[in-house]
Design an enzyme around this catalytic site. Sequence first.
Site, PDB file in Angstrom:
ATOM      1  CD  GLU A 111      -3.294  -0.536   0.526  1.00 42.92           C
ATOM      2  OE1 GLU A 111      -3.318   0.574  -0.040  1.00 42.92           O
ATOM      3  OE2 GLU A 111      -4.258  -1.326   0.547  1.00 42.92           O
ATOM      4  CG  HIS A 165      -6.571  -3.587  -5.636  1.00 43.40           C
ATOM      5  ND1 HIS A 165      -7.156  -2.935  -4.588  1.00 43.40           N
ATOM      6  CD2 HIS A 165      -7.115  -4.841  -5.644  1.00 43.40           C
ATOM      7  CE1 HIS A 165      -8.015  -3.751  -3.992  1.00 43.40           C
ATOM      8  NE2 HIS A 165      -8.013  -4.913  -4.610  1.00 43.40           N
ATOM      9  CG  ASP A 175      -6.035   0.476  -5.582  1.00 45.15           C
ATOM     10  OD1 ASP A 175      -7.011  -0.109  -6.082  1.00 45.15           O
ATOM     11  OD2 ASP A 175      -5.406   0.036  -4.603  1.00 45.15           O
TER      12      ASP A 175
HETATM   13 ZN   LIG Z   1      -6.217  -1.462  -3.478  1.00 41.76          ZN
END
Ligand SMILES: [Zn+2]
Length: 277
Positions: A111, A165, A175
Site C-alpha cells: 500500500e 489492484h 488503484d
Molecule cells: Zn487497493
Amino acid sequence: MKKNFYMIIMLLLFIGCSSTREKIYEIDDKKYIAKGKNERIQFIIIHYTAGANEVSVKELMSERASSHYLILSGEDEKIYNLVPDNERAWHAGISSFRGRSNLNDTSIGIEIVNEGIPPKYRDYPTYNLYDHYIEYEKMQIEKVGQLVRNLSVKYKIPARNILAHSDIAPSRKKDPGAKFPWKLLHDKYGVGAWYDEEDKELYMNYEEYSKRTIIEIKKELKDYGYEINETNEWDKASKDVIYAFQLHFNPKNSSGEMDLETYAILKALNKKYLHKK
Ligand SMILES: [Zn+2]
C-alpha cells in the site's frame, strides 16, 4: 502386609503411566524432497490507500483490511512491514488473474499513501483521465522499486505477476491509478512487465486491427491474464478490463475504449511474455 499392598498399587500405577507416555517420532525433512510444490507468494499487488498517512495507518491497523507493506508519504524514510510475508494480508478482496482467484492467498500487498483521485473528480461520469490522478512522490517510487525488486527475486515472481489492484479487480478498483510509473519501474529496477516498442510498432496496423473481432481481442486479454467475459460486445464489465489494462500500460490514453494503440500494446505484451505471434 498393608505396606506391600500400597507398593504394588504404586508399581502398577507407574507401569500404567509409563505405558501411555507418548512416543516421540522424529520428522525427517531431508530424505525425501518432493518436487510438486510452490511458494505461497506468486503475485505482488500494488495499491494506493486513497487517504493521507494517519487515516491510512489507522485503516491498515484495523481488522477490516491490511497489507504486508506500507509506504508513507513525506519525509519518513522507512518501509513498514505490517504482516509477515508468509502470512495472508487482506488487501486484494474478490480478485482474479491468470486463472487464479482470491489473490490474498497467493500475493504480497503493498500500500502506498496517495489520495488517488481528488474529490472534485471522484464522481466523474466516465473513466477518470490521466490528469485526474495525483502524482506519487519520488521517494515513494524509489522505495517501491527496491522493495518489489527484492521481493520478486526472493520469491521468484514472474514479471507478469506484478500487478495493480485494478488488474485483478477491474470493476471495483482503480488503484494504484494512472500516475503509477510502471514503465519507470521496469526500466530502472527491472520489475514488472513492459512491452518492447518495436513490437508495438509491428502491430500498429489499422487494417489488421480492424479485422479482429471483439471475441478475438478479449481472448488476447484473457491470454495475458485478465479475467473477462466471452461475449461479442464491449459491455461495462469488459470496458472496465480495458480501462484497467490502459491504466497499467497506456495510462495517458486511459479511456475504457479499445483502440489500435491499446490493441498493439496488448499484442506486443503477448508476443514478449507468451511468445505468441
Ligand atoms: Zn487497493
